[in-house]
Write a protein that holds these residues in place. Sequence first.
Motif, PDB file in Angstrom:
ATOM      1  N   GLN A  99      38.777 105.611   1.293  1.00 53.75           N
ATOM      2  CA  GLN A  99      37.624 106.105   2.039  1.00 53.75           C
ATOM      3  C   GLN A  99      37.641 105.661   3.504  1.00 53.75           C
ATOM      4  O   GLN A  99      38.123 104.575   3.831  1.00 53.75           O
ATOM      5  CB  GLN A  99      36.314 105.611   1.397  1.00 53.75           C
ATOM      6  CG  GLN A  99      36.053 106.196   0.031  1.00 53.75           C
ATOM      7  CD  GLN A  99      34.768 105.668  -0.576  1.00 53.75           C
ATOM      8  OE1 GLN A  99      34.424 104.499  -0.417  1.00 53.75           O
ATOM      9  NE2 GLN A  99      34.055 106.531  -1.295  1.00 53.75           N
ATOM     10  N   LYS A 138      31.880 108.802  12.360  1.00 57.99           N
ATOM     11  CA  LYS A 138      30.667 108.873  13.166  1.00 57.99           C
ATOM     12  C   LYS A 138      31.006 109.619  14.445  1.00 57.99           C
ATOM     13  O   LYS A 138      32.004 109.332  15.086  1.00 57.99           O
ATOM     14  CB  LYS A 138      30.138 107.476  13.493  1.00 57.99           C
ATOM     15  CG  LYS A 138      28.810 107.501  14.240  1.00 57.99           C
ATOM     16  CD  LYS A 138      28.264 106.091  14.441  1.00 57.99           C
ATOM     17  CE  LYS A 138      26.925 106.118  15.143  1.00 57.99           C
ATOM     18  NZ  LYS A 138      26.369 104.748  15.349  1.00 57.99           N
ATOM     19  N   VAL A 166      36.347 101.142   5.224  1.00 59.83           N
ATOM     20  CA  VAL A 166      35.119 100.658   4.581  1.00 59.83           C
ATOM     21  C   VAL A 166      35.466  99.528   3.620  1.00 59.83           C
ATOM     22  O   VAL A 166      36.620  99.365   3.207  1.00 59.83           O
ATOM     23  CB  VAL A 166      34.396 101.795   3.819  1.00 59.83           C
ATOM     24  CG1 VAL A 166      33.980 102.903   4.763  1.00 59.83           C
ATOM     25  CG2 VAL A 166      35.273 102.352   2.706  1.00 59.83           C
ATOM     26  N   LEU A 175      30.864 109.903   4.938  1.00 60.76           N
ATOM     27  CA  LEU A 175      31.787 109.092   4.157  1.00 60.76           C
ATOM     28  C   LEU A 175      32.810 110.040   3.543  1.00 60.76           C
ATOM     29  O   LEU A 175      32.464 110.924   2.768  1.00 60.76           O
ATOM     30  CB  LEU A 175      31.045 108.333   3.055  1.00 60.76           C
ATOM     31  CG  LEU A 175      31.911 107.410   2.184  1.00 60.76           C
ATOM     32  CD1 LEU A 175      32.501 106.284   3.020  1.00 60.76           C
ATOM     33  CD2 LEU A 175      31.091 106.841   1.025  1.00 60.76           C
ATOM     34  N   ARG A 234      34.854 105.993   7.079  1.00 60.15           N
ATOM     35  CA  ARG A 234      33.519 106.369   7.541  1.00 60.15           C
ATOM     36  C   ARG A 234      33.639 107.000   8.918  1.00 60.15           C
ATOM     37  O   ARG A 234      34.171 106.387   9.848  1.00 60.15           O
ATOM     38  CB  ARG A 234      32.619 105.134   7.602  1.00 60.15           C
ATOM     39  CG  ARG A 234      31.156 105.436   7.897  1.00 60.15           C
ATOM     40  CD  ARG A 234      30.376 104.134   8.037  1.00 60.15           C
ATOM     41  NE  ARG A 234      28.952 104.373   8.176  1.00 60.15           N
ATOM     42  CZ  ARG A 234      28.081 104.279   7.185  1.00 60.15           C
ATOM     43  NH1 ARG A 234      28.510 103.973   5.956  1.00 60.15           N
ATOM     44  NH2 ARG A 234      26.795 104.496   7.385  1.00 60.15           N
ATOM     45  N   GLN A 294      27.025 111.088  10.730  1.00 66.32           N
ATOM     46  CA  GLN A 294      27.943 110.198  10.036  1.00 66.32           C
ATOM     47  C   GLN A 294      28.331 110.822   8.701  1.00 66.32           C
ATOM     48  O   GLN A 294      27.584 111.617   8.117  1.00 66.32           O
ATOM     49  CB  GLN A 294      27.298 108.832   9.777  1.00 66.32           C
ATOM     50  CG  GLN A 294      26.914 108.071  11.040  1.00 66.32           C
ATOM     51  CD  GLN A 294      26.380 106.691  10.713  1.00 66.32           C
ATOM     52  OE1 GLN A 294      27.033 105.911  10.025  1.00 66.32           O
ATOM     53  NE2 GLN A 294      25.191 106.393  11.208  1.00 66.32           N
TER      54      GLN A 294
END
Length: 222
Positions: free
Chosen positions: A5, A9, A76, A49, A7, A47
């Motif tokens: 994963q 933004k 993450v 995931l 993240r 944002q």
Amino acid sequence: LEERQVRLKWDRKKVKPSPSEDSLAKVLSDKFGDVEHVELLGKKGNQALVTFVDASSCTPCVDFYSTSTEMRAKYVGKRKEEEEDKLEQKEEEEDAQRSQAERDRRLRRQFQGESLEDRRMRQAEEREKLLQQMEAENDDNDKGTSTKSATGESDDKKTDGYTFSQRQQKRESSIFPLPLPDTKEFSGMSPLRVLETMEDIILAGISSPESLRQMKMSINVG
């Protein structure tokens, strides 16, 4: 799962229209590998995931957006902590290298305008300081031997091939500094060169290898 994963933004002012889960999945799949799932996060909707099918897709994604002014990607969980530790260590190493480079530049500037004669005089002063230090160490050693004698040990106990009385007599009869020799061997030499030659001869007989090594290091700095 966290290993697969990242993240995301993005800047809402620069990324318009704001990407959807499907559009992000398509773009990221084309660039870095198949995407398993995308979940939008936050009230501002800037944002997400992202879960890749393969963990190897995460690093190219993070690296690609590391210099972007529109979107950033971060690891993450535990992997994020590991990468932050690596980054911090790298920054510390770079700071240390910059500090060393600055010290080297200051040292070069310090001696840049030094003439050859000035450098030799400075080296001679440094050698004399080292000789004085070695003489002081010899004095301390002799005091220690004298203390042993006061506690009942014989003055004639040999140390380094000499009895204490012989070593004391040898020190008292020495002349420091030695007068400059006036022989053919030293004919045509400057006083400084004669001093350097005599130092090599003297130090070979009274100095330990470690002391000689320290002196050579001091000379090489110049």
